[in-house]
Design a protein around this motif. Structure first.
Motif, PDB file in Angstrom:
ATOM      1  N   ASN A 125       3.300   0.283  -0.812  1.00 32.71           N
ATOM      2  CA  ASN A 125       3.234  -1.404  -0.761  1.00 32.71           C
ATOM      3  C   ASN A 125       1.657  -1.605  -0.514  1.00 32.71           C
ATOM      4  N   TRP A 126       1.093  -0.680   0.261  1.00 33.41           N
ATOM      5  CA  TRP A 126      -0.138  -1.072   0.612  1.00 33.41           C
ATOM      6  C   TRP A 126      -1.243  -0.684  -0.445  1.00 33.41           C
ATOM      7  N   THR A 127      -1.086   0.044  -1.320  1.00 32.28           N
ATOM      8  CA  THR A 127      -2.040  -0.046  -2.728  1.00 32.28           C
ATOM      9  C   THR A 127      -1.294  -1.216  -3.559  1.00 32.28           C
ATOM     10  N   GLU A 128      -0.174  -1.436  -3.474  1.00 29.92           N
ATOM     11  CA  GLU A 128       0.286  -2.624  -4.428  1.00 29.92           C
ATOM     12  C   GLU A 128      -0.352  -3.992  -3.896  1.00 29.92           C
ATOM     13  N   VAL A 129      -0.630  -4.277  -2.806  1.00 27.57           N
ATOM     14  CA  VAL A 129      -0.862  -5.566  -1.815  1.00 27.57           C
ATOM     15  C   VAL A 129      -2.548  -5.394  -2.289  1.00 27.57           C
ATOM     16  N   VAL A 130      -3.300  -4.404  -1.803  1.00 24.91           N
ATOM     17  CA  VAL A 130      -4.767  -4.372  -1.990  1.00 24.91           C
ATOM     18  C   VAL A 130      -5.144  -4.680  -3.406  1.00 24.91           C
ATOM     19  N   MET A 131      -4.548  -3.926  -4.483  1.00 23.71           N
ATOM     20  CA  MET A 131      -4.922  -3.882  -5.729  1.00 23.71           C
ATOM     21  C   MET A 131      -4.607  -5.308  -6.279  1.00 23.71           C
ATOM     22  N   LYS A 132      -3.528  -6.082  -5.875  1.00 23.09           N
ATOM     23  CA  LYS A 132      -3.358  -7.375  -6.488  1.00 23.09           C
ATOM     24  C   LYS A 132      -4.189  -8.268  -5.605  1.00 23.09           C
ATOM     25  N   ASN A 133      -4.572  -8.203  -4.452  1.00 18.16           N
ATOM     26  CA  ASN A 133      -5.440  -9.317  -3.719  1.00 18.16           C
ATOM     27  C   ASN A 133      -7.011  -9.008  -4.167  1.00 18.16           C
ATOM     28  N   VAL A 134      -7.390  -7.912  -4.117  1.00 17.77           N
ATOM     29  CA  VAL A 134      -8.777  -7.753  -4.490  1.00 17.77           C
ATOM     30  C   VAL A 134      -9.308  -7.542  -5.578  1.00 17.77           C
ATOM     31  N   LYS A 135      -9.770  -8.721  -6.284  1.00 19.86           N
ATOM     32  CA  LYS A 135      -9.842  -8.480  -7.493  1.00 19.86           C
ATOM     33  C   LYS A 135     -11.393  -8.161  -8.216  1.00 19.86           C
ATOM     34  N   LYS A 136     -12.330  -8.042  -7.164  1.00 24.53           N
ATOM     35  CA  LYS A 136     -13.482  -7.751  -7.712  1.00 24.53           C
ATOM     36  C   LYS A 136     -14.249  -7.037  -6.414  1.00 24.53           C
ATOM     37  N   ASP A 137     -15.445  -6.536  -6.783  1.00 25.43           N
ATOM     38  CA  ASP A 137     -16.345  -6.095  -5.659  1.00 25.43           C
ATOM     39  C   ASP A 137     -15.634  -4.658  -4.988  1.00 25.43           C
ATOM     40  N   ILE A 138     -14.969  -4.045  -5.834  1.00 22.73           N
ATOM     41  CA  ILE A 138     -14.590  -3.005  -5.206  1.00 22.73           C
ATOM     42  C   ILE A 138     -14.745  -1.757  -6.130  1.00 22.73           C
ATOM     43  N   TRP A 139     -15.330  -0.380  -5.484  1.00 18.93           N
ATOM     44  CA  TRP A 139     -15.416   0.547  -6.331  1.00 18.93           C
ATOM     45  C   TRP A 139     -14.240   1.657  -6.461  1.00 18.93           C
ATOM     46  N   GLY A 140     -13.524   1.708  -5.096  1.00 20.73           N
ATOM     47  CA  GLY A 140     -12.441   2.569  -4.986  1.00 20.73           C
ATOM     48  C   GLY A 140     -11.576   2.268  -3.876  1.00 20.73           C
ATOM     49  N   ILE A 141     -10.323   2.940  -4.025  1.00 20.02           N
ATOM     50  CA  ILE A 141      -9.361   2.681  -2.764  1.00 20.02           C
ATOM     51  C   ILE A 141      -9.099   4.152  -2.073  1.00 20.02           C
ATOM     52  N   ALA A 142      -9.072   4.051  -0.936  1.00 19.05           N
ATOM     53  CA  ALA A 142      -8.939   5.332  -0.316  1.00 19.05           C
ATOM     54  C   ALA A 142      -7.366   6.034  -0.150  1.00 19.05           C
ATOM     55  N   LEU A 143      -7.015   7.113  -0.223  1.00 21.93           N
ATOM     56  CA  LEU A 143      -5.782   7.598   0.137  1.00 21.93           C
ATOM     57  C   LEU A 143      -5.964   8.673   0.944  1.00 21.93           C
ATOM     58  N   HIS A 144      -5.179   8.606   2.211  1.00 22.99           N
ATOM     59  CA  HIS A 144      -5.121   9.887   3.049  1.00 22.99           C
ATOM     60  C   HIS A 144      -3.734  10.613   3.037  1.00 22.99           C
ATOM     61  N   TYR A 145      -3.832  11.885   2.979  1.00 20.69           N
ATOM     62  CA  TYR A 145      -2.684  12.685   3.026  1.00 20.69           C
ATOM     63  C   TYR A 145      -2.873  14.044   3.591  1.00 20.69           C
ATOM     64  N   TYR A 146      -2.303  14.610   4.719  1.00 19.40           N
ATOM     65  CA  TYR A 146      -2.477  15.650   5.421  1.00 19.40           C
ATOM     66  C   TYR A 146      -1.136  16.511   5.099  1.00 19.40           C
ATOM     67  N   THR A 147      -1.474  17.779   4.862  1.00 21.69           N
ATOM     68  CA  THR A 147      -0.310  18.534   4.784  1.00 21.69           C
ATOM     69  C   THR A 147       0.076  19.061   6.046  1.00 21.69           C
ATOM     70  N   LEU A 148       1.042  18.925   6.803  1.00 25.36           N
ATOM     71  CA  LEU A 148       1.761  19.441   7.901  1.00 25.36           C
ATOM     72  C   LEU A 148       2.632  20.702   7.660  1.00 25.36           C
ATOM     73  N   PRO A 149       2.693  21.750   8.171  1.00 24.09           N
ATOM     74  CA  PRO A 149       3.636  22.799   7.973  1.00 24.09           C
ATOM     75  C   PRO A 149       4.886  22.340   8.513  1.00 24.09           C
ATOM     76  N   THR A 150       4.967  21.615   9.235  1.00 27.42           N
ATOM     77  CA  THR A 150       6.538  21.103   9.974  1.00 27.42           C
ATOM     78  C   THR A 150       6.936  19.785   9.012  1.00 27.42           C
TER      79      THR A 150
END
Length: 516
Positions: A241-266
């Motif tokens: 949903n975060w990606t959907e909203v940001v991509m929908k609302n920010v139409k210009k002046d954006i080079w990239g959108i950041a994704l964070h994901y950490y691998t947790l053993p548990t």
């Protein structure tokens, strides 16, 4: 350094436990050269003000008996230059949204101190600030990537920081920059507009953040020779949903959108995340399964981005990724210092293969983190230094930087444990400017070797050479007393078979091949 030749036979008995080794088969078809380039910026690194990453990492006590320039530790600089790191992200992370850049310029002894409330509650003297970071990037030969303060900062503060660094004319801020020793502009292109704004960066909703992004972005100006590449805070993991909203609302002046994901053993943020070194096969399998979720997340976030950006002009920037375990016993838990095993190397190699294969959308990524923090490339103990298994993966994979992607179709066996299954093999391939073809192949199966055969069709090649990273056990580590336990060695168990290359992949190994 003396090279050692390792064949598959030499590794035939290298397993965790006493299980028998059974060979499996995997097939791949390497497609024709594409127009897609694997951006070198996928191989970026991250240096947050956290634990011993900056202080006692890059930036050391003047009295430390190591080779230095100013307070920069040069053996670290040379090691990172060797693997050609393309960019370095700073000052955070969560730290970025409590950092005020003016506190880190000017005479070092006159800079105000600050409390690092996110990481250990330590007091920092701000001796490592903007100029020190940019000089570090100059020494490394890499591009700086600065994360701006949206959480506790102001629009004017970030706007002034951009002007201070990039304006090539006359203004009070450029006069201040010259007074602080740098008359010419730095021309910093990569700018993050906040960090994890859904969490430590402000607990914002995506709707609120979208509006804040647009406000900050419009006042972060382009100057001559410094067109900004602005990167919006993106989601964590499966927050589509975060990606959907940001991509929908920010139409210009954006080079990239950041994704964070950490691998947790548990797989859980509550309670123990799991040990970096003391783990059984159940924990190993779960870690690898969690790491491979990166494929799902990149694919699904890319599909959302495609709805609003079918031309793929906006980059997916995975600027925090890696293995996150419990801190080492006896260390400050707020410093996130953890050891680094062969398991970490297999995660890193598999993740980089995923990024390479998604070169159409993934244009930048940053491993967390470079020195002494989380899945570090390098660990230090006073004047001692050790390269982790993950460092050797980045050394092995540097051949892919800015090379043309070669699409790969694979048919691979599964690694099965306790009734669960994941793909045992992953691979990526590229062709560099000189015409050399490189394949990086990972066998994550903990017990079984794999007979891997890749058909290159009409591609002409005559010779194959290789390197391998493996060990007796996925828990193997490099230590200050045994720093070369896990290291790259020459690999000679690949051969030409008509239009194909045939490879014997030992269990829990990473192999890189060069065909020419």
């Amino acid at each position: 350094m003396k090279k050692t030749l390792f064949s598959a036979a030499a590794f035939a008995l290298l397993t965790l436990g006493n299980s028998a080794v059974f060979a499996q088969s995997a097939k791949a078809t390497i497609g024709a050269e594409s127009n897609l380039v694997i951006s070198k910026h996928i191989y970026g690194q991250f240096a947050e003000h956290l634990g011993r990453g900056i202080y006692d990492g890059f930036w050391v006590d003047p009295k430390m008996p190591v080779k230095k320039q100013d307070r920069y530790r040069l053996d670290i600089v040379e090691a990172l230059k060797k693997i050609k790191i393309p960019n370095l992200r700073w000052p955070g992370g969560c730290f970025a949204d409590e950092y005020h850049w003016r506190d880190g310029i000017g005479v070092r002894t006159s800079r105000p101190k600050m409390v690092n409330t996110n990481w250990g509650g330590v007091t920092e003297d701000n001796s490592f600030g903007t100029h020190e970071f940019l000089e570090l990037c100059r020494l490394l030969g890499c591009e700086p990537y600065i994360s701006g303060n949206v959480g506790s900062g102001t629009v004017q503060e970030m706007s002034n920081w951009v002007e201070y660094l990039n304006f090539d004319g006359k203004s009070p801020l450029t006069d201040l920059r010259a007074k602080n020793g740098h008359g010419k502009p730095y021309n910093v292109s990569f700018w993050g507009v906040g960090n994890e704004s859904w969490g430590c960066g402000g607990n914002m909703t995506p709707e609120y953040y979208s509006d804040e992004y647009k406000r900050y972005a419009i006042f972060a100006k382009d100057y001559n020779n410094a067109k900004l590449k602005k990167i919006a805070t993106g989601p964590a993991g499966d927050n589509y949903n975060w990606t959907e909203v940001v991509m929908k609302n920010v139409k210009k002046d954006i080079w990239g959108i950041a994704l964070h994901y950490y691998t947790l053993p548990t797989g859980s943020w509550t309670g123990s995340k799991g040990s970096a070194t003391n783990f059984n096969e159940d924990a190993y399998f779960n870690t690898m399964r969690n790491a491979l979720k990166m494929e799902e997340y990149v694919t699904k976030h890319s599909a959302i981005m495609d709805k609003y950006d079918p031309q793929k002009n906006i980059a997916l920037v995975v600027d925090e990724w890696g293995v996150w375990t419990d801190s080492e016993p006896g260390t400050n838990p707020g410093f996130l210092y953890q050891q680094n095993s062969l398991r970490d190397a297999l995660v890193a190699a598999s993740t980089l293969n995923i990024f390479n294969n998604h070169a159409e959308r993934v244009k930048m990524a940053n491993l967390a983190q470079a020195i002494n923090v989380l899945q570090a490339l390098i660990l230090t103990n006073k004047e001692k230094l050790v390269f982790t298994p993950t460092y050797h993966i980045f050394d092995m994979y540097k051949v892919h930087q800015d090379a043309k992607l070669l699409p790969v179709k694979i048919d691979v066996p599964e690694y099965e444990f306790n009734g669960n299954k994941i793909p045992a093999v992953n691979v990526s391939a590229s062709k560099d400017a000189s015409g050399k073809i490189h394949l990086t192949i990972v066998n994550i199966d903990n017990h079984k070797s794999v007979d891997f055969k890749a058909d290159l069709g009409n591609v002409a090649w005559n010779t194959v050479t290789g390197q391998i990273l493996t060990g007796t056990n996925v828990t193997n580590i490099n230590t200050f007393t045994n720093p070369t336990n896990i290291r790259l060695v020459a690999f000679n168990d690949a051969k030409k078979d008509g239009s194909s290359v045939s490879v014997k992949l030992p269990a829990h190994s990473v192999v890189s091949l060069e065909l020419k």
